[in-house]
Design a protein around this motif. Structure first.
Motif, PDB file in Angstrom:
ATOM      1  N   LEU A 376     -16.655  -1.736  -4.349  1.00  0.00           N
ATOM      2  CA  LEU A 376     -15.984  -1.016  -3.274  1.00  0.00           C
ATOM      3  C   LEU A 376     -14.467  -1.130  -3.433  1.00  0.00           C
ATOM      4  O   LEU A 376     -13.744  -0.139  -3.278  1.00  0.00           O
ATOM      5  N   ALA A 377     -13.978  -2.325  -3.745  1.00  0.00           N
ATOM      6  CA  ALA A 377     -12.530  -2.523  -3.892  1.00  0.00           C
ATOM      7  C   ALA A 377     -11.970  -1.655  -5.012  1.00  0.00           C
ATOM      8  O   ALA A 377     -10.872  -1.087  -4.890  1.00  0.00           O
ATOM      9  N   SER A 378     -12.710  -1.512  -6.119  1.00  0.00           N
ATOM     10  CA  SER A 378     -12.257  -0.696  -7.231  1.00  0.00           C
ATOM     11  C   SER A 378     -12.222   0.782  -6.851  1.00  0.00           C
ATOM     12  O   SER A 378     -11.287   1.506  -7.205  1.00  0.00           O
ATOM     13  N   LEU A 379     -13.220   1.250  -6.105  1.00  0.00           N
ATOM     14  CA  LEU A 379     -13.233   2.637  -5.651  1.00  0.00           C
ATOM     15  C   LEU A 379     -12.082   2.900  -4.680  1.00  0.00           C
ATOM     16  O   LEU A 379     -11.475   3.969  -4.701  1.00  0.00           O
ATOM     17  N   GLN A 380     -11.792   1.926  -3.838  1.00  0.00           N
ATOM     18  CA  GLN A 380     -10.679   2.075  -2.905  1.00  0.00           C
ATOM     19  C   GLN A 380      -9.360   2.230  -3.656  1.00  0.00           C
ATOM     20  O   GLN A 380      -8.497   3.030  -3.266  1.00  0.00           O
ATOM     21  N   VAL A 381      -9.185   1.474  -4.762  1.00  0.00           N
ATOM     22  CA  VAL A 381      -7.961   1.603  -5.563  1.00  0.00           C
ATOM     23  C   VAL A 381      -7.847   3.007  -6.142  1.00  0.00           C
ATOM     24  O   VAL A 381      -6.777   3.637  -6.088  1.00  0.00           O
ATOM     25  N   LEU A 382      -8.936   3.526  -6.709  1.00  0.00           N
ATOM     26  CA  LEU A 382      -8.891   4.867  -7.284  1.00  0.00           C
ATOM     27  C   LEU A 382      -8.545   5.904  -6.219  1.00  0.00           C
ATOM     28  O   LEU A 382      -7.729   6.811  -6.450  1.00  0.00           O
ATOM     29  N   TYR A 383      -9.149   5.779  -5.048  1.00  0.00           N
ATOM     30  CA  TYR A 383      -8.883   6.729  -3.976  1.00  0.00           C
ATOM     31  C   TYR A 383      -7.443   6.596  -3.489  1.00  0.00           C
ATOM     32  O   TYR A 383      -6.773   7.598  -3.213  1.00  0.00           O
ATOM     33  N   PHE A 384      -6.959   5.367  -3.408  1.00  0.00           N
ATOM     34  CA  PHE A 384      -5.563   5.121  -3.033  1.00  0.00           C
ATOM     35  C   PHE A 384      -4.621   5.801  -4.014  1.00  0.00           C
ATOM     36  O   PHE A 384      -3.659   6.478  -3.623  1.00  0.00           O
ATOM     37  N   GLU A 385      -4.876   5.633  -5.303  1.00  0.00           N
ATOM     38  CA  GLU A 385      -3.985   6.199  -6.318  1.00  0.00           C
ATOM     39  C   GLU A 385      -3.952   7.723  -6.249  1.00  0.00           C
ATOM     40  O   GLU A 385      -2.914   8.341  -6.484  1.00  0.00           O
ATOM     41  N   GLU A 386      -5.102   8.325  -5.920  1.00  0.00           N
ATOM     42  CA  GLU A 386      -5.191   9.785  -5.894  1.00  0.00           C
ATOM     43  C   GLU A 386      -4.629  10.397  -4.616  1.00  0.00           C
ATOM     44  O   GLU A 386      -4.143  11.526  -4.630  1.00  0.00           O
ATOM     45  N   THR A 387      -4.680   9.671  -3.503  1.00  0.00           N
ATOM     46  CA  THR A 387      -4.371  10.296  -2.208  1.00  0.00           C
ATOM     47  C   THR A 387      -3.215   9.676  -1.431  1.00  0.00           C
ATOM     48  O   THR A 387      -2.682  10.307  -0.519  1.00  0.00           O
ATOM     49  N   VAL A 388      -2.819   8.452  -1.782  1.00  0.00           N
ATOM     50  CA  VAL A 388      -1.848   7.748  -0.952  1.00  0.00           C
ATOM     51  C   VAL A 388      -0.515   7.501  -1.649  1.00  0.00           C
ATOM     52  O   VAL A 388       0.554   7.611  -1.035  1.00  0.00           O
ATOM     53  N   GLU A 389      -0.550   7.161  -2.943  1.00  0.00           N
ATOM     54  CA  GLU A 389       0.665   6.713  -3.650  1.00  0.00           C
ATOM     55  C   GLU A 389       1.879   7.587  -3.366  1.00  0.00           C
ATOM     56  O   GLU A 389       2.951   7.091  -3.005  1.00  0.00           O
ATOM     57  N   ASP A 390       1.744   8.891  -3.553  1.00  0.00           N
ATOM     58  CA  ASP A 390       2.919   9.760  -3.435  1.00  0.00           C
ATOM     59  C   ASP A 390       3.413   9.917  -2.003  1.00  0.00           C
ATOM     60  O   ASP A 390       4.467  10.513  -1.772  1.00  0.00           O
ATOM     61  N   LYS A 391       2.682   9.379  -1.019  1.00  0.00           N
ATOM     62  CA  LYS A 391       3.113   9.444   0.374  1.00  0.00           C
ATOM     63  C   LYS A 391       3.957   8.233   0.774  1.00  0.00           C
ATOM     64  O   LYS A 391       4.514   8.205   1.876  1.00  0.00           O
ATOM     65  N   LEU A 392       4.045   7.236  -0.103  1.00  0.00           N
ATOM     66  CA  LEU A 392       4.766   5.999   0.216  1.00  0.00           C
ATOM     67  C   LEU A 392       6.235   6.162  -0.161  1.00  0.00           C
ATOM     68  O   LEU A 392       6.697   5.634  -1.170  1.00  0.00           O
ATOM     69  N   TRP A 393       6.967   6.907   0.648  1.00  0.00           N
ATOM     70  CA  TRP A 393       8.365   7.216   0.330  1.00  0.00           C
ATOM     71  C   TRP A 393       9.286   6.043   0.650  1.00  0.00           C
ATOM     72  O   TRP A 393      10.094   5.637  -0.172  1.00  0.00           O
ATOM     73  N   GLN A 394       9.170   5.500   1.858  1.00  0.00           N
ATOM     74  CA  GLN A 394       9.972   4.342   2.230  1.00  0.00           C
ATOM     75  C   GLN A 394       9.368   3.079   1.600  1.00  0.00           C
ATOM     76  O   GLN A 394       8.166   3.031   1.315  1.00  0.00           O
ATOM     77  N   PRO A 395      10.178   2.043   1.362  1.00  0.00           N
ATOM     78  CA  PRO A 395       9.684   0.851   0.662  1.00  0.00           C
ATOM     79  C   PRO A 395       8.446   0.246   1.327  1.00  0.00           C
ATOM     80  O   PRO A 395       8.448  -0.042   2.529  1.00  0.00           O
TER      81      PRO A 395
END
Length: 522
Positions: A376-395
């Motif tokens: 589950l943790a590994s799937l969460q990382v993949l989903y995070f990378e695909e959907t969240v990373e580029d939304k983290l504009w502020q530090p």
């Protein structure tokens, strides 16, 4: 009807201009053979620089310069000739040194008829020396009224014309020397980089860290999941690898008894090139005994702020037209919390089947990404990378990465499937990676074995088994934390640069086809 706008002169053929300049150099060499001067003299010592002259005298009036003392204020400078305006018996020229530009005024009566005639034929790009008294022109520009001028270096290639400059971005990277001589913004960018790196060193030393140097040639690549460059050492008769990270050597130093160490180092990874990636890049890695990942996050936050202040003098940045505020506390979220906050996954964040289905809808395939059998943790990382990373504009610090993809990090005591690890994101990009260090030698050996199995299964970025590092841990390494910060990416942020190539003086480029040599007279 005539166009009222000034028209740029038609560009001349570059080969013709180079040929003309070579003829001028030929004449200088012939004069040298006749005992009349030196073609490339090396006996001139500048005593002043453009910026210091302007700072000291720029605000003075013409009268103040003339009456400041019993003798006129004099200056002695050298630089590349960037502009020249010839007006019969008098000329103006602008010299550029490492600090800026300064105007000189040259007349036939002051330097002599022969030298003035020669000066009129010097080219833009030539390195010129001048000395004389300071004065203000009628337009109020501080200048040197030259009593003597000298040609120190003959430039054989013309600079880009002042109307268009250097336009092609790849040419700027390939011929950085021309980019720097013609673009003040480029020079300021690399001055800021130097200040940031110097500031980081000052910050580390002030916090009792010892700067060290570790090998760049490794018998075993380690410290990161990356594909290495390989080479061969003839004397040792063995394959070697260019460093992908200094981590395992720096942690050996913790074993040896140094409590706090850091290294600003060049790393090499035989992977793709993009606006964020260069095969050769600069990292700063630091390790502190008796720290955990919470200590590291606080320290990293302070370090980034300090580097920003020393490099650009502000914590309120603009990147790509959007604001970045380094003055506010950096957010801290686990991967799970980040998904919950920035996507519509909701309670599905803990549903492995839903995450697998969502990843397939995002374009991931079983064949390439091997989704089945992942934790589950590994799937969460993949989903995070695909959907969240580029939304983290502020530090933002993103915490608790899966143990299976963090072979050197300490597992969380209450949730062993994740580690005490974080990554720092700003403008949707990763800037740093840190964790509480794994100091259990038996656990580390097991993690290395798992990496070897992954490599045997086709993962060319998986780690090798490092017997000596395990042996070092068997002697006992204190509990510790370590972090790596990408200097190049940090400088992209601080200088609002869209590509990593903009902040590396000489980035990796495809080999240039050899240019034909210009014809020379025998």
């Amino acid at each position: 009807m005539s166009d009222s706008k000034a028209q740029a002169p038609a560009p001349q053929d570059e080969n013709q201009l180079i040929a003309e300049r070579r003829e001028k150099l030929k004449a200088l060499r012939e004069a040298q053979n006749q005992g009349k001067g030196v073609a490339f003299p090396n006996d001139f010592k500048p005593e002043d620089h453009a910026a210091t002259l302007l700072a000291a005298h720029g605000e003075k009036t013409a009268e103040e310069l003339a009456t400041e003392g019993a003798l006129p204020v004099t200056a002695k400078i050298a630089g590349r000739m960037m502009l020249k305006r010839v007006m019969g018996k008098a000329s103006f020229a602008t010299l550029q040194d490492s600090t800026g530009r300064f105007q000189i005024y040259v007349t036939r009566d002051d330097v002599g008829e022969d030298l003035y005639a020669a000066f009129k034929h010097w080219d833009l790009g030539d390195i010129v020396a001048a000395e004389g008294r300071l004065f203000k022109t009628r337009t109020g520009e501080l200048s040197i009224h030259a009593s003597s001028v000298r040609l120190l270096t003959k430039s054989l290639r013309p600079m880009p014309d002042k109307f268009h400059g250097m336009q092609d971005q790849e040419t700027k990277y390939r011929q950085r020397y021309v980019d720097l001589m013609t673009d003040e913004t480029a020079r300021k960018r690399f001055v800021a980089r130097s200040k940031a790196v110097s500031g980081i060193r000052e910050f580390m030393v002030a916090h009792d860290f010892l700067e060290v140097e570790t090998p760049m040639l490794h018998p075993i690549p380690g410290g990161a999941n990356a594909k290495p460059f390989t080479t061969h050492h003839n004397a040792l008769e063995q394959e070697m690898f260019l460093r992908i990270a200094p981590e395992l050597y720096l942690k050996r130093l913790l074993v040896g008894g140094f409590d706090r160490v850091y290294e600003i180092n060049r790393n090499f990874r035989n992977e793709g090139i993009s606006v964020r990636h260069n095969p050769e890049f600069t990292m700063m890695e630091f390790y502190a005994a008796y720290w955990n990942y919470h200590d590291l996050m606080g320290f990293t936050e302070a370090l980034v702020r300090d580097a920003a202040m020393k490099a650009v003098g502000t914590l309120q940045l603009t990147y790509g037209g959007r604001e970045v505020d380094l003055s506010q506390p950096f957010a801290r979220l686990t991967i799970r919390e980040a998904i919950f906050e920035h996507t519509e996954a909701g309670a599905h964040v803990d549903d492995a089947a839903w995450l697998t289905s969502a990843l397939k809808k995002l374009g991931m395939t079983e064949e390439k990404n091997k989704l089945s059998g992942r934790s589950l943790a590994s799937l969460q990382v993949l989903y995070f990378e695909e959907t969240v990373e580029d939304k983290l504009w502020q530090p933002t610090f993103i915490m608790e990465h899966p143990t299976e993809i963090s072979p050197l990090a300490r597992a969380n005591d209450s949730r062993p499937e994740v580690t005490e690890r974080f990554e720092l994101y700003i403008t949707g990009r990763e800037f740093g990676n840190g964790f509480s260090e794994l100091n259990d030698a038996e656990d580390q050996a097991a993690r290395f074995h798992a990496q070897v199995s992954a490599k045997d299964s086709g993962d060319d970025e998986a780690m090798f088994y490092d017997h000596d590092f395990v042996r070092a841990l068997e002697y006992g390494m204190p509990p510790a934390g370590g972090c790596g910060i990408g200097i190049d990416r940090l400088m992209m942020l601080l200088t609002d640069s869209p590509s990593i190539r903009d902040v590396i003086l000489f980035p990796a480029l495809r080999r240039e086809h050899a240019a034909p040599e210009h014809k020379r007279e025998a």
